[in-house]
Scaffold this motif. Structure first.
Motif, PDB file in Angstrom:
ATOM      1  N   UNK A   8       0.802  -1.218   0.000  1.00  0.00           N
ATOM      2  CA  UNK A   8       0.000   0.000   0.000  1.00  0.00           C
ATOM      3  C   UNK A   8       0.835   1.268   0.000  1.00  0.00           C
ATOM      4  N   UNK A   9       2.126   1.167   0.275  1.00  0.00           N
ATOM      5  CA  UNK A   9       2.960   2.363   0.288  1.00  0.00           C
ATOM      6  C   UNK A   9       4.270   2.117  -0.432  1.00  0.00           C
ATOM      7  N   UNK A  10       4.226   1.812  -1.724  1.00  0.00           N
ATOM      8  CA  UNK A  10       5.465   1.519  -2.443  1.00  0.00           C
ATOM      9  C   UNK A  10       6.272   2.789  -2.648  1.00  0.00           C
ATOM     10  N   UNK A  11       7.592   2.729  -2.490  1.00  0.00           N
ATOM     11  CA  UNK A  11       8.400   3.924  -2.753  1.00  0.00           C
ATOM     12  C   UNK A  11       8.352   4.277  -4.216  1.00  0.00           C
ATOM     13  N   UNK A  12       8.254   5.543  -4.522  1.00  0.00           N
ATOM     14  CA  UNK A  12       8.130   5.996  -5.918  1.00  0.00           C
ATOM     15  C   UNK A  12       9.140   7.087  -6.198  1.00  0.00           C
ATOM     16  N   UNK A  13      10.238   6.691  -6.793  1.00  0.00           N
ATOM     17  CA  UNK A  13      11.216   7.697  -7.181  1.00  0.00           C
ATOM     18  C   UNK A  13      11.080   8.036  -8.650  1.00  0.00           C
ATOM     19  N   UNK A  40      -9.980  -4.980  -0.852  1.00  0.00           N
ATOM     20  CA  UNK A  40     -10.587  -4.818   0.461  1.00  0.00           C
ATOM     21  C   UNK A  40      -9.737  -5.469   1.541  1.00  0.00           C
ATOM     22  N   UNK A  41      -9.101  -6.585   1.202  1.00  0.00           N
ATOM     23  CA  UNK A  41      -8.329  -7.306   2.196  1.00  0.00           C
ATOM     24  C   UNK A  41      -6.936  -6.738   2.392  1.00  0.00           C
ATOM     25  N   UNK A  42      -6.330  -6.224   1.308  1.00  0.00           N
ATOM     26  CA  UNK A  42      -4.935  -5.819   1.362  1.00  0.00           C
ATOM     27  C   UNK A  42      -4.732  -4.366   1.778  1.00  0.00           C
ATOM     28  N   UNK A  43      -5.736  -3.527   1.605  1.00  0.00           N
ATOM     29  CA  UNK A  43      -5.581  -2.176   2.099  1.00  0.00           C
ATOM     30  C   UNK A  43      -5.531  -1.093   1.062  1.00  0.00           C
ATOM     31  N   UNK A  44      -6.075  -1.306  -0.127  1.00  0.00           N
ATOM     32  CA  UNK A  44      -6.162  -0.235  -1.100  1.00  0.00           C
ATOM     33  C   UNK A  44      -7.346   0.651  -0.717  1.00  0.00           C
ATOM     34  N   UNK A 105      -2.553  12.961  12.374  1.00  0.00           N
ATOM     35  CA  UNK A 105      -2.260  13.897  11.291  1.00  0.00           C
ATOM     36  C   UNK A 105      -0.761  14.073  11.056  1.00  0.00           C
ATOM     37  N   UNK A 106       0.066  13.564  11.946  1.00  0.00           N
ATOM     38  CA  UNK A 106       1.512  13.683  11.763  1.00  0.00           C
ATOM     39  C   UNK A 106       2.056  12.607  10.825  1.00  0.00           C
ATOM     40  N   UNK A 107       1.208  11.648  10.489  1.00  0.00           N
ATOM     41  CA  UNK A 107       1.655  10.554   9.631  1.00  0.00           C
ATOM     42  C   UNK A 107       0.877  10.559   8.319  1.00  0.00           C
ATOM     43  N   UNK A 108       1.475   9.936   7.323  1.00  0.00           N
ATOM     44  CA  UNK A 108       0.816   9.847   6.017  1.00  0.00           C
ATOM     45  C   UNK A 108      -0.381   8.914   6.085  1.00  0.00           C
ATOM     46  N   UNK A 109      -1.287   9.070   5.158  1.00  0.00           N
ATOM     47  CA  UNK A 109      -2.484   8.244   5.142  1.00  0.00           C
ATOM     48  C   UNK A 109      -2.142   6.763   5.004  1.00  0.00           C
ATOM     49  N   UNK A 115      -4.193   4.118   7.874  1.00  0.00           N
ATOM     50  CA  UNK A 115      -4.799   3.334   6.799  1.00  0.00           C
ATOM     51  C   UNK A 115      -5.847   2.357   7.329  1.00  0.00           C
ATOM     52  N   UNK A 116      -5.582   1.735   8.455  1.00  0.00           N
ATOM     53  CA  UNK A 116      -6.489   0.713   8.975  1.00  0.00           C
ATOM     54  C   UNK A 116      -7.798   1.291   9.488  1.00  0.00           C
ATOM     55  N   UNK A 117      -7.828   2.611   9.695  1.00  0.00           N
ATOM     56  CA  UNK A 117      -9.070   3.248  10.141  1.00  0.00           C
ATOM     57  C   UNK A 117      -9.877   3.814   8.984  1.00  0.00           C
TER      58      UNK A 117
END
Length: 772
Positions: A8-13, A40-44, A105-109, A115-117
């Motif tokens: 769900x959070x792959x690095x993108x350079x 739904x299961x993996x977190x997209x 709010x200090x962390x990325x979505x 993400x889990x919420x």
């Protein structure tokens, strides 16, 4: 899908990575549902799916089923922004539906704490320019948080509409011009840098011809997965005997295929009778203990043309035939009894209840006829002229208890539309694209309880086009050829399947897959989807092949002439006369060279258009790797005998006759050959049964090819001090006929691969000296 979890959070350079493609060989709606469930299961947080048609937009409800609120079960709650009857609409004030609350709010979505919420938003979006534009417009309003949102974009039928079909030659100043839907998907991926794109299709040829070097396009650069054939799936092997013992009709063909020839008539009445009989047999089996759910629907598909006006006329004709078929009278029952005895009783599955006589089946025939005729019309036209076509109540496979109909249609009936209960197919439409043909093969699928009843009525002598000189083609043979193409493509995909430490050893971006073509008249895909395809190999056993892309540069001409020195030295000093029955006799210097020695020459030649010869060279190289395929070549250098003959020594050998030829299309020559030279070359290569004279026949060998050498000049040449022609003024042109032994069974005639624009200077077959 389970083997390759999406981070769900792959690095993108780098710019957004298009992702990959799943090659689905079964009902496409089912494949897509798996992706949505995984989201739904993996977190997209977003799951966006694109389809071109409206018929099955309720698949999230079918496949995302938890039995309780997902968050209670440790999964993500889902908020749907579209429904079965409502496509994506501009949200305007409702834009808050796309907004995400972050507990921290200090962390990325994408951080697990946030993400889990979050609820996963799911939308099924039609692949329509205006609909996609609305979605892109709304996303732009969301601002920087787009960079934090994990998204899964699933493209169903990803080879349809998603592929950029503009001609690169028409792009202005080299700037890529995109088709409408391709452009909108590209914008989606740029707006969502954490998006994962997954395409699903049964016919991926167009996808693998996309330029791997175009970072904004949709080449499946990370993975290509071919899903295995499921249990009880009725596929290629059930209709085609791919490994026959001889040329006789195989078991699969006997059981399921009924050819339509000029001698058989159109067999349409027989197909209608088969539809009634199989309906009655389903009812019989239901009445004898076989579970009835697979028999809810009973359909026949008739596909003759892509033209809508012809669909209407055909439906009227079938309707008339139906009402004149006398299914309630002695004439109709006599016809049905005969077909039952010679066909359906003969090939019935012994494990399923089947009546021994037509008399036992007769009561069920009346019931089948009533079900087919309910509503007063047994025929429905489904050609996609409007969305209403897919919304007809009598065609709703989910909400209608029994759909027993004859469906007449064209392209839109064959793609993106699931025909349930399909038992009888009547197919006569020609096309020259393999992916189009495969999409129309709707007779593949799950047929529980009635697999033995499935019949394919298919044209075996159909006209390819409408002109007076139109070629006659065998559609069954065409389907078998593209099935072989598909098997080879599956083998290509196997190279991407091996994972080490969860990572593929080879990706499609590193080595684009090869696409085969067994039949010369069936291309892998439409012309506008193959602008970026290059020929990798052309197999031409027993065929005269003539090259025309010789260099213009004097140093390259000298280099090529010197390459041919060993062959020139092997030719006889005294000419011999060659001829074949019915053709003129001519003199030539002749000799033999081994296949290995000829390859040494051919591999070192230079060309003005290297890609013209490289596919032929790949074929000849491959033939040399297989033992018992080719031994040597009989080389022919024709000599002129007229009073105005033009001769010269070449590199101290000869003399040889010089032919005058002109370039007619830029750097390309027109025809090089003299027609009278062709027959002897074909005979020497074993490609014709015509008989030659003694000089020809004594040189025919089972694994010998023939090569005709044409020293060509374009203008008055210069000569060296020893009297030899200056090699800088000489084009060493040639034609060749490979022996039939190089056919190597069912190897394809042609193979293609995508061109990578970032490797424009690389050799097509990784041999630099063959392109320079």
């Amino acid at each position: 899908m389970g083997e390759r979890r999406l981070d769900p959070a792959p690095p993108r350079e780098a710019p957004p990575d298009p992702g990959g493609l799943l090659r689905v060989g079964l009902d496409d709606a089912g494949g897509t549902g798996v992706g949505c469930g995984s989201a739904a299961a993996e977190g997209a947080c977003w799951c966006v799916s694109g389809r071109q048609y409206q018929d099955d937009e309720d698949w999230p409800a079918k496949f995302v089923s938890f039995g309780a609120r997902p968050s209670v079960l440790g999964a993500f709650d889902i908020e749907r922004l579209t429904s079965r009857d409502r496509d994506y609409m501009s949200l305007e004030r409702g834009i808050s539906a796309l907004e995400f609350e972050k507990p921290d709010r200090t962390r990325a979505l994408y951080d697990p704490a946030n993400l889990h919420a979050a609820r996963a938003r799911v939308m099924v979006v039609k692949k329509n320019k205006w609909v996609l534009e609305k979605l892109v417009k709304d996303l732009k309003k969301m601002g920087p948080i787009l960079g934090e949102i994990p998204a899964l974009i699933i493209d169903d039928e990803s080879d349809q509409a998603s592929v950029n079909t503009t001609d690169p030659k028409k792009w202005e100043d080299g700037k890529v011009t995109r088709t409408a839907i391709n452009g909108q998907i590209s914008k989606l991926l740029k707006l969502l840098p954490r998006a994962q794109y997954v395409g699903y299709t049964a016919t991926p040829f167009a996808n693998v011809f996309i330029d791997p070097g175009d970072e904004e396009d949709l080449f499946p650069c990370d993975f290509l997965i071919s899903l295995p054939r499921p249990t009880d799936y009725m596929g290629v092997q059930d209709f085609h005997d791919l490994d026959p013992v001889d040329d006789s009709e195989g078991e699969a063909e006997k059981k399921h295929v009924r050819g339509i020839y000029d001698s058989t008539g159109d067999r349409l009445q027989e197909a209608l009778d088969a539809f009634v009989l199989t309906g009655a047999l389903k009812l019989y089996r239901e009445g004898h203990g076989v579970p009835s759910d697979p028999f809810r629907h009973h359909t026949m598909l008739v596909h003759e043309s892509v033209r809508m006006a012809e669909h209407t006329a055909l439906a009227l004709r079938i309707n008339t035939m139906w009402h004149n078929a006398a299914y309630t009278g002695p004439e109709g029952h006599t016809r049905l009894a005969s077909l039952f005895d010679k066909d359906f009783h003969a090939y019935a599955d012994d494990s399923l209840p089947t009546p021994t006589t037509y008399a036992e089946l007769k009561p069920y025939v009346s019931q089948a006829r009533r079900l087919i005729n309910q509503g007063g019309n047994p025929v429905m036209v489904i050609n996609g002229e409007s969305e209403r076509d897919y919304a007809q109540p009598d065609l709703d496979f989910d909400r209608t208890p029994n759909v027993w109909k004859i469906l007449v249609g064209g392209t839109k009936l064959s793609r993106g539309f699931t025909v349930e209960g399909l038992t009888i197919t009547y197919y006569r439409r020609t096309t020259q694209q393999a992916d189009t043909l495969m999409q129309m093969g709707r007779w593949f699928g799950f047929r529980p309880g009635y697999q033995d009843l499935v019949r394919l009525y298919i044209g075996r002598e159909e006209s390819l086009g409408r002109s007076r000189n139109a070629k006659t083609v065998d559609l069954y043979e065409a389907f078998e050829a593209i099935c072989r193409d598909e098997e080879l493509f599956r083998a290509e995909l196997a190279r991407y399947a091996l994972l080490v430490d969860g990572r593929p050893q080879v990706t499609p971006a590193q080595i684009p897959p090869l696409v085969a073509q067994h039949l010369p008249w069936v291309k892998p895909s439409a012309r506008n989807k193959m602008f970026n395809a290059e020929l990798v190999e052309v197999r031409s056993p027993g065929v005269w092949e003539e090259l025309t892309a010789y260099p213009e540069d004097s140093d390259a001409l000298r280099h090529n002439t010197e390459c041919w020195a060993p062959v020139l030295e092997a030719l006889s000093q005294t000419p011999v006369s060659l001829c074949v029955d019915g053709t003129p006799q001519y003199d030539a210097r002749v000799g033999t060279v081994s296949h290995k020695d000829l390859l040494t020459v051919l591999c070192d030649l230079r060309w003005s258009v290297p890609e013209q010869f490289s596919p032929h060279l790949e074929f000849l190289l491959d033939a040399g790797r297989e033992p018992g395929t080719i031994d040597d070549w009989f080389v022919i250098a024709p000599m002129q005998t007229s009073a105005h003959k033009n001769e010269a020594r070449i590199l101290g050998n000869g003399p040889f006759s010089l032919a005058r030829r002109r370039r007619r299309r830029g750097p390309l020559f027109g025809a090089i050959r003299d027609p009278k030279h062709v027959a002897a070359a074909l005979r020497l290569a074993g490609a014709t049964n015509l008989t030659g004279n003694a000089a020809v026949e004594q040189n025919v060998r089972p694994r010998r090819g023939a090569l005709v050498l044409y020293p060509v000049v374009e203008s008055e040449p210069r000569f060296l001090s020893d009297g030899s022609i200056d090699p800088r003024d000489l084009i060493m042109a040639f034609a060749f006929v490979a022996p039939p032994s190089t056919a190597q069974g069912d190897r394809p005639l042609v193979r293609f691969r995508a061109i990578d624009s970032t490797k424009a200077e690389a050799a097509i077959i990784d041999r630099d000296d063959k392109r320079s």
